[in-house]
Design an enzyme around this catalytic site. Sequence first.
Site: not given
Ligand code: FPP
Length: 228
Positions: A12, A29, A123
């Site tokens: 997150d 992202h 892994l």
């Molecule tokens: C949460 O941060 C993250 C997500 C909803 C997506 C996680 C995706 C990635 C780490 C990148 C893509 C991964 C791969 C493997 C291609 P948020 O957007 O909710 O952050 P915030 O809480 O600051 O709004």
Amino acid sequence: MNDLVHLAIIMDGNGRWAKRQGKERSFGHKEGAKKVREITKYAAKMGIKYLTLYAFSTENWNRPKTEVTVLMKLLSKYLHSEIPTLLENNIRFDVIGDISKFSASLQKEITYAKEMTAHCTGLRQILAINYGAQDEILRAINKSLQTHSEITKEILESNLDTAGIPAVDVLIRTGGDCRLSNFLLWQAAYAELFFSKTLWPDFSVGELETIVSEYKQTERRFGGVVTP
Ligand code: FPP
């Protein structure tokens, strides 16, 4: 000392990380995806057997369409670009979640990455995509009811997306919130939980090492008592 077999991470904080630098959420992202590579390689090196990463939840479809599109493109790009690194590091790729909701081409790419790395014995990297624990448990119950009138723990577990994968030992959430957000609710029943204020793109191998060494010293009782 506890063994660490299964590590799960709620990644997150990408959006806030980007906003803090005056950039679009999608930039966060992209940086988050780079961090996935770094932490996965390190987890493989540490001898961890399963790494489950929450990349897209069943609720994430409610985000603005542009952000969902960016996440789908990132996933597709990741599936293409990552195979050589996975193979080089003996990492097997896997997914949990209901992938039938993705485009046919993305489903093909997922299957291809799984097949290409199926022989890897190090892994297992498991991306949770269109994943929600409540959805997974309901699907597993309905599947179990097709063949059984009464469901046991073993029957239910054999129908979860994580069938054959051991329970979660450590669950880390970055980004400062202290909640599970519908992630691995069954599998993390006895997991040790770590909540970090670090935003996912800033999460480091050093912080992971600190968490792992704290976990190793933890007394795990699984509802029992410690024998002297
Ligand atoms: C949460 O941060 C993250 C997500 C909803 C997506 C996680 C995706 C990635 C780490 C990148 C893509 C991964 C791969 C493997 C291609 P948020 O957007 O909710 O952050 P915030 O809480 O600051 O709004």
